[in-house]
Design a protein around this motif. Structure first.
Motif, PDB file in Angstrom:
ATOM      1  N   SER A  99       5.540   8.167   1.863  1.00 56.01           N
ATOM      2  CA  SER A  99       6.679   7.245   1.905  1.00 56.01           C
ATOM      3  C   SER A  99       6.546   6.271   3.057  1.00 56.01           C
ATOM      4  O   SER A  99       6.794   5.070   2.914  1.00 56.01           O
TER       5      SER A  99
ATOM      6  N   PHE B 238       3.598   3.745   2.105  1.00 57.16           N
ATOM      7  CA  PHE B 238       3.673   2.857   0.944  1.00 57.16           C
ATOM      8  C   PHE B 238       5.074   2.304   0.651  1.00 57.16           C
ATOM      9  O   PHE B 238       5.178   1.268  -0.018  1.00 57.16           O
ATOM     10  N   LEU B 239       6.128   2.972   1.101  1.00 52.75           N
ATOM     11  CA  LEU B 239       7.470   2.567   0.690  1.00 52.75           C
ATOM     12  C   LEU B 239       8.260   1.842   1.774  1.00 52.75           C
ATOM     13  O   LEU B 239       9.205   1.120   1.464  1.00 52.75           O
ATOM     14  N   THR B 240       7.911   2.047   3.029  1.00 50.45           N
ATOM     15  CA  THR B 240       8.675   1.404   4.107  1.00 50.45           C
ATOM     16  C   THR B 240       8.058   0.051   4.461  1.00 50.45           C
ATOM     17  O   THR B 240       6.846  -0.142   4.334  1.00 50.45           O
TER      18      THR B 240
ATOM     19  N   ASP C 192       2.253  -3.164  10.834  1.00 54.61           N
ATOM     20  CA  ASP C 192       1.939  -1.879  10.207  1.00 54.61           C
ATOM     21  C   ASP C 192       1.629  -0.783  11.215  1.00 54.61           C
ATOM     22  O   ASP C 192       1.615   0.402  10.851  1.00 54.61           O
TER      23      ASP C 192
ATOM     24  N   ARG D 170       3.755   2.481  11.652  1.00 55.23           N
ATOM     25  CA  ARG D 170       3.703   3.625  10.736  1.00 55.23           C
ATOM     26  C   ARG D 170       3.118   4.881  11.406  1.00 55.23           C
ATOM     27  O   ARG D 170       3.275   5.990  10.884  1.00 55.23           O
TER      28      ARG D 170
ATOM     29  N   SER E 266      15.538   1.620   7.274  1.00 51.27           N
ATOM     30  CA  SER E 266      14.469   1.489   6.285  1.00 51.27           C
ATOM     31  C   SER E 266      13.169   2.120   6.749  1.00 51.27           C
ATOM     32  O   SER E 266      12.300   2.465   5.944  1.00 51.27           O
TER      33      SER E 266
ATOM     34  N   PRO F 208      11.649   8.362   6.286  1.00 52.53           N
ATOM     35  CA  PRO F 208      10.465   9.217   6.128  1.00 52.53           C
ATOM     36  C   PRO F 208      10.169  10.067   7.362  1.00 52.53           C
ATOM     37  O   PRO F 208       9.506  11.101   7.257  1.00 52.53           O
TER      38      PRO F 208
END
Length: 240
Positions: free
Chosen positions: A35, A38-40, A48, A51, A197, A201
């Motif tokens: 998640s 790929f989703l946030t 990035d 992450r 957002s 995760p």
């Protein structure tokens, strides 16, 4: 608490509980990482690279939680003479050191594009490095105890675990006490500075890593108890 002091009773409970912790933890960890990857959305400032928090934050939490567990087991060993407390302390040490090392490595990787440096001798990073050295010292003392024929750790090792716990509040409050490159507390009792957002995760990976950590500790306790049993039999055969 002393109901579980009997190794046979503990093992009867620990065997199924290990699986109950491991598999849900693995599912939550994978779901959280997928998640977060790929989703946030990317962060508006860090892109990035943000992450990496889904690994870095749980690793930091478990590094500190692991030493808290070592201190608690040392207290139980010294005060209440719980026979499994020493085994628990020895079982926690290796995964605690591993997660502390992961915290330092991921923090360094995160810091390079964010701060422009791999390492900064600020309060948070330095106190986490001290925690890693404490873990390595504890493991060395525990291994020495094992070589001397003790089932878990010696009272000296337990005292070392208690004294080392002084570093835990230092780590926690370091970003408040000293100005540094490291950001301040992102999650407090009053809320979170992380956008929702990006935040959800993190709960999955945090809970998943915690369940896996607990499962690893139980597996290591079972292995240590099995090793102690084999060594006790060998000593009886040698004496016989």
């Amino acid at each position: 608490m002393h109901r579980f002091a009997n190794p046979a009773r503990f093992l009867k409970i620990a065997r199924p509980v290990t699986g109950w912790l491991f598999w849900p933890g693995l599912v939550l960890l994978l779901a959280g990482c997928a998640s977060g990857l790929f989703l946030t959305p990317a962060d508006y400032l860090q892109g990035d690279t943000v992450r990496i928090l889904y690994i870095h934050v749980p690793a930091a939490w478990l590094g500190m939680a692991g030493w808290t567990g070592i201190a608690a087991s040392g207290l139980m060993q010294l005060v209440w003479r719980h026979p499994l407390a020493a085994v628990a302390g020895r079982a926690i040490a290796a995964p605690g050191a591993l997660f502390t090392a992961i915290c330092l490595m991921t923090g360094s990787i995160w810091g390079r594009p964010t701060w422009g440096t791999w390492w900064e001798w600020d309060g948070r990073m330095t106190s986490m490095l001290v925690l890693l050295f404490l873990y390595l010292g504890y493991i060395a003392l525990a291994n020495a105890s094992a070589r001397q024929g003790q089932g878990g750790v010696s009272p000296v090792t337990a005292i070392f675990g208690l004294v080392g716990a002084i570093n835990i509040p230092i780590i926690n409050r370091s970003v408040v006490w000293w100005n540094s490159l490291h950001q301040g507390p992102s999650i407090t009792m009053r809320g979170s500075s992380i956008d929702g957002s990006l935040l959800w995760p993190l709960g999955l990976t945090l809970f998943g890593f915690t369940l896996l950590f607990a499962a690893i500790v139980l597996m290591r306790m079972r292995a240590i108890l099995a090793q102690n049993k084999v060594e006790a039999r060998m000593q009886r055969l040698t004496r016989g």
